[in-house]
Design a protein around this motif. Structure first.
Motif, PDB file in Angstrom:
ATOM      1  N   GLN A  92      18.150  91.053   7.664  1.00 50.75           N
ATOM      2  CA  GLN A  92      18.021  92.345   7.679  1.00 50.75           C
ATOM      3  C   GLN A  92      17.230  92.856   6.353  1.00 50.75           C
ATOM      4  O   GLN A  92      16.710  93.691   6.248  1.00 50.75           O
ATOM      5  N   ILE A  93      17.499  92.045   5.170  1.00 54.99           N
ATOM      6  CA  ILE A  93      16.921  92.107   4.111  1.00 54.99           C
ATOM      7  C   ILE A  93      15.320  92.120   4.199  1.00 54.99           C
ATOM      8  O   ILE A  93      14.635  93.053   3.917  1.00 54.99           O
ATOM      9  N   ASP A  97      12.275  94.801   3.497  1.00 53.45           N
ATOM     10  CA  ASP A  97      11.311  94.403   2.396  1.00 53.45           C
ATOM     11  C   ASP A  97      11.035  92.926   2.384  1.00 53.45           C
ATOM     12  O   ASP A  97      12.007  92.102   1.848  1.00 53.45           O
ATOM     13  N   PRO A  98      10.089  92.427   3.018  1.00 52.32           N
ATOM     14  CA  PRO A  98       9.935  90.957   2.970  1.00 52.32           C
ATOM     15  C   PRO A  98       9.915  90.242   1.681  1.00 52.32           C
ATOM     16  O   PRO A  98      10.215  89.133   1.571  1.00 52.32           O
ATOM     17  N   GLU A  99       9.360  90.873   0.665  1.00 53.74           N
ATOM     18  CA  GLU A  99       9.248  90.421  -0.732  1.00 53.74           C
ATOM     19  C   GLU A  99      10.866  90.254  -1.194  1.00 53.74           C
ATOM     20  O   GLU A  99      10.862  89.279  -2.142  1.00 53.74           O
ATOM     21  N   ALA A 135      22.893  97.580  -0.384  1.00 52.76           N
ATOM     22  CA  ALA A 135      24.236  97.579   0.284  1.00 52.76           C
ATOM     23  C   ALA A 135      24.471  96.281   0.945  1.00 52.76           C
ATOM     24  O   ALA A 135      25.472  95.693   1.161  1.00 52.76           O
ATOM     25  N   LEU A 136      23.309  95.677   1.255  1.00 50.34           N
ATOM     26  CA  LEU A 136      23.267  94.353   1.935  1.00 50.34           C
ATOM     27  C   LEU A 136      23.649  93.524   1.032  1.00 50.34           C
ATOM     28  O   LEU A 136      24.395  92.431   1.306  1.00 50.34           O
ATOM     29  N   LEU A 137      23.116  93.583  -0.236  1.00 49.83           N
ATOM     30  CA  LEU A 137      23.107  92.444  -1.134  1.00 49.83           C
ATOM     31  C   LEU A 137      24.772  92.390  -1.788  1.00 49.83           C
ATOM     32  O   LEU A 137      25.365  91.584  -1.874  1.00 49.83           O
ATOM     33  N   ILE A 165      23.573 100.844   9.019  1.00 50.80           N
ATOM     34  CA  ILE A 165      23.489  99.895   7.820  1.00 50.80           C
ATOM     35  C   ILE A 165      24.198 100.539   6.904  1.00 50.80           C
ATOM     36  O   ILE A 165      24.816  99.759   6.024  1.00 50.80           O
ATOM     37  N   GLU A 166      23.930 101.780   6.384  1.00 46.68           N
ATOM     38  CA  GLU A 166      24.263 101.915   5.155  1.00 46.68           C
ATOM     39  C   GLU A 166      25.851 102.156   5.289  1.00 46.68           C
ATOM     40  O   GLU A 166      26.545 101.672   4.523  1.00 46.68           O
TER      41      GLU A 166
END
Length: 172
Positions: A92-93, A97-99, A135-137, A165-166
């Protein structure tokens, strides 16, 4: 030697930006806790990518002889670093943002002095200003802490829901 260097670089990269450390101390022997921790890892939808026995690696590298009385002054009987992955959250992350994949893998250190076992995890909270990634972190930190506490993570059940997601990651 290349594997050791890669492991050390991954460990350094995974903790260079986090702002808070979660610590837990248990009376459980290191080897017993490790078995339970690995069970909790699977229950919490994660995988062990790499397990490093630091004391053994240091001894094998000749550090005990090289450092003499300065080697292992804290008399640790075990020092294990575990690299973990949560594929769902990592995916998901990286979709956002792939970075941010530089956050992978997750590092947990488990050390013992023979009397107690300490578990140390550097949290990812604050590593991103992007709301969805933050939020994922936050969810990732909760999953890892639940794993350290040897509990099943209810947050992953919520993560697989059909909500946005949020809302999935901010209501706890």
């Amino acid at each position: 030697m290349k594997k050791l260097l890669l492991g050390v670089l991954l460990l350094l990269a995974s903790s260079s930006f986090a702002n808070e450390v979660y610590k837990k101390e248990v009376a459980t022997p290191h080897d017993v806790y490790m078995k339970e921790f690995k069970k909790a890892v699977k229950k919490n939808h994660m995988n062990v990518l790499y397990e490093l026995d630091l004391i053994k690696k240091f001894k094998d590298a000749g550090y005990a002889k090289k450092f003499g009385a300065d080697f292992n002054k804290n008399k640790l009987t075990a020092a294990t670093t575990i690299l973990l992955c949560n594929g769902y959250i990592g995916n998901q992350i990286s979709n956002i943002d792939p970075e941010m994949m530089s956050l992978c893998p997750i590092k947990v250190s488990i050390i013992s002095d023979g009397k107690s076992t300490k578990i140390i995890y550097t949290k990812y909270t604050g590593a991103s200003t992007d709301r969805e990634i933050a939020a994922l972190l936050n969810t990732l930190d909760e999953v890892v802490i639940n794993t350290i506490d040897l509990t099943t993570d209810e947050y992953m059940k919520k993560a697989f829901s059909s909500d946005s997601i949020e809302s999935r990651h901010t209501d706890h």
